[in-house]
Scaffold this motif. Structure first.
Motif, mmCIF file in Angstrom:
data_model
loop_
_atom_site.group_PDB
_atom_site.id
_atom_site.type_symbol
_atom_site.label_atom_id
_atom_site.label_comp_id
_atom_site.label_asym_id
_atom_site.label_seq_id
_atom_site.Cartn_x
_atom_site.Cartn_y
_atom_site.Cartn_z
ATOM 1 N N GLN A 154 0.993 -1.322 0.092
ATOM 2 C CA GLN A 154 0.130 -0.110 -0.016
ATOM 3 C C GLN A 154 0.521 1.223 -0.173
ATOM 4 O O GLN A 154 0.625 1.429 -0.755
ATOM 5 N N GLY A 158 0.917 3.381 -3.335
ATOM 6 C CA GLY A 158 -0.147 4.685 -2.577
ATOM 7 C C GLY A 158 1.400 5.800 -3.287
ATOM 8 O O GLY A 158 0.508 7.137 -3.649
ATOM 9 N N ASP A 161 1.633 6.320 -6.881
ATOM 10 C CA ASP A 161 -0.146 6.824 -7.592
ATOM 11 C C ASP A 161 -0.260 7.816 -6.928
ATOM 12 O O ASP A 161 -0.760 8.884 -7.475
ATOM 13 N N GLU A 162 0.259 8.225 -6.217
ATOM 14 C CA GLU A 162 -0.097 10.234 -5.706
ATOM 15 C C GLU A 162 1.072 11.007 -6.456
ATOM 16 O O GLU A 162 1.028 12.208 -6.644
ATOM 17 N N THR B 159 0.663 7.546 1.047
ATOM 18 C CA THR B 159 0.994 6.161 1.563
ATOM 19 C C THR B 159 -0.266 6.044 1.987
ATOM 20 O O THR B 159 -1.206 5.055 2.894
ATOM 21 N N GLU B 162 -4.186 5.643 0.574
ATOM 22 C CA GLU B 162 -3.662 4.611 0.105
ATOM 23 C C GLU B 162 -3.794 3.380 1.102
ATOM 24 O O GLU B 162 -5.031 3.213 1.401
ATOM 25 N N THR B 165 -7.660 3.778 2.564
ATOM 26 C CA THR B 165 -8.590 3.735 1.360
ATOM 27 C C THR B 165 -8.764 2.140 1.533
ATOM 28 O O THR B 165 -9.565 1.706 2.058
ATOM 29 N N ASN B 166 -8.063 1.231 1.205
ATOM 30 C CA ASN B 166 -8.001 0.253 1.485
ATOM 31 C C ASN B 166 -8.442 -0.584 2.434
ATOM 32 O O ASN B 166 -9.511 -1.560 2.877
#
Lengths: 195, 195, 195, 195
Positions: A154, A158, A161-162, B159, B162, B165-166
């Motif tokens: 994650q 994360g 993606d960010e 981080t 994410e 969100t998970n």
DNA sequence: TATGAATGAGATTTCATTCAT
DNA sequence: GATGAATGAAATCTCATTCAT
């Protein structure tokens, strides 16, 4: 397979273009059909409904995206190199495809819950690639043995993606690929053994 | 300020509830009005339009969220502790407010580009808090001096976001707060000097 | 009751007119709305959907139709007179309302199965009126005692309905009411004791 | 005649089956084509358009239906017996062909005005058979001499049709043929001389 | 003859917003 | 300020029909 049919691909490509240019909510079926050079009804010969078009866009595009990353990383010998390759490919592919970056980072995230679940499914193989790199790094004694793989995954996803989303929202005014070494260094710092 | 008027807050609170329960696309103005106990038209006495309601929800709720984080971190002496407090508060507040977590992590992300830009604006002070912690860590010689602050901020925010969100998508089946030490360790690993 | 609202009745009356003039399949919601002098969306404040408009047309119109017949027949003393009154009212009311005759005899029969079932339901009280006349005639010893009431009712209703439909399809070129005595005589012949 | 071509009949038979199973509005050309084992376009080699298919279904099926009735009644000597035979055949044939009963009594009635006019045309020979029986009965002095033939025909046809429709809508749960004597008695009662 | 891929017109329904009361 | 009835634009999807092969 349905993607041998030329119209299927025409529609997918048109959809990416239309979504990138008009936004998720500005992408009517008629607009996609027109961009693909087919009649509205033709869309429904190849897709169940509009949502199916959008899911398929994501499946096709992310499918290729993930496959390339999986292949490139598999050719590297150790986890650190694989992580570097993964970042390079992730940033590289989205840098190279302006429309794809907008569509995956901004537009398709506006979709409803049902579509989001399907999108998550498409992403799973990518997450598995990350998981495997982390596990390999631990086994090879390059990464700390106490890492919580899902959590690390994650963090990695994360982070990437960010960074990409920020780059897209800043209208891609700077070079994304040049950030690869720094990002790699940060992530390796988080994962490496400190002794 | 307009939030002295009781109806303004009634509407904001109703909106959070309605969005959490019905999803972004299931949250019609009339539904929010009904939940708030006012007439549809009344919404337009306090908000410019529907988008303004949603932005205001985010402003009010994230405003409090960020303020608490800013205050808590300010009471810590060094960057490492501040980072730990930031993670604790980030996870803690969202753990404590079920509806808020759903609304901010899932539902409001389905909004259109214009709303997303406004949401990003609301988040800016939070990003500044992160930036300051990073800079402080560098100045205090706890973090590596070659860190690219915006990039690090993107890693930290990406981080945390994410991970939350998970957790929301897994329907909050596990304890988010118990992951704070591991997340902190990972991020500190990424930031700390290695010599 | 919803039929106190003037718009509700405006829409019902407009629907009869539009259906009679354009046919069942030529009666779009927008056409009915225009004829009623309201916006399309207003229809949906008073009716669940288009089918609900059509069912309601039938309910309202046939409701009045049946009520009048029930009332008129109730004022007669014996079954023969009641039957005569029923035929007179049946033919009379449809003769008097050109549009209603077209709509009930021709257009609404083109509806789908679901609507047809609802229409049958509306007709039930009328069939009951017929049944009661038959039973009364038997009790009063005017009609044969071995009559199968449901079958007789089907004969009576089928006869009247077919006659009216023929009259409507011949564009009402002859006088329907003048046929009442003959029809009455035929039906009485079928029902009466022969000894 | 076009019905020498085997595909023509394939399509007619498929249409009856499809309409009975899917209802009038669920019977798309493509579904009929598939059931007939031909391509969609092939339908248009044998029929002008969809309406022509439906009219032809009615023509072919009702043609046989009427022919049998005409033949059977012609073998009887007097009007009363002919009427009885007509009822027997009418009920008997529809009892024997489940699909035909559904299609003619329920589904094809949902057609538009133009199709209905054509259907009425197909029925004309049947109505003539009835007319002739009535006239014969009058000439033979079995029926009242003051009968209005068209009106009597409407009574007879309306009665039989209504009874069959009721039977079909009740899902054919009872025996239609067993009602022949009662129906015959009723109609004879209506027509017979009372002196 | 036969195919079946492609066409494209057309209609129901939703819902943010307004405005007379 | 508060109401809520009324508005009307806008978009997905179906399906009869065509026509190049």
């Amino acid at each position: 397979m349905r993607n041998n049919k030329p119209k299927y691909n025409q529609i997918i490509e048109a959809a990416v273009r239309v979504i990138a240019e008009n936004g998720y909510h500005g992408s009517q079926v008629s607009k996609i059909a027109k961009a693909a050079g087919v009649a509205d009804g033709t869309i429904y010969l190849y897709f169940k409904n509009k949502e199916d078009v959008l899911v398929s866009v994501f499946e096709e595009k992310m499918g290729q995206f993930i496959e390339k990353i999986a292949e490139s990383t598999s050719q590297k010998q150790n986890a650190e190199e694989k992580l570097q390759t993964l970042i390079e490919e992730h940033f590289g592919q989205l840098s190279a495809d302006y429309y794809l970056a907008i569509v995956t980072q901004l537009e398709l995230r506006q979709s409803n819950y049902s579509l989001r679940l399907q999108i998550n499914n498409v992403l799973k193989p990518y997450l598995t690639v990350i998981d495997n790199i982390v596990r390999e790094g631990i086994e090879q004694n390059h990464f700390r043995s106490d890492l919580n793989t899902p959590l690390v995954r994650q963090m990695i996803f994360g982070t990437l993606d960010e960074i990409v989303t920020n780059w897209v929202m800043k209208e891609q005014k700077y070079d994304l690929l040049s950030q690869v070494p720094e990002v790699h260094a940060l992530l390796i710092g988080a994962l490496s053994r400190t002794d």
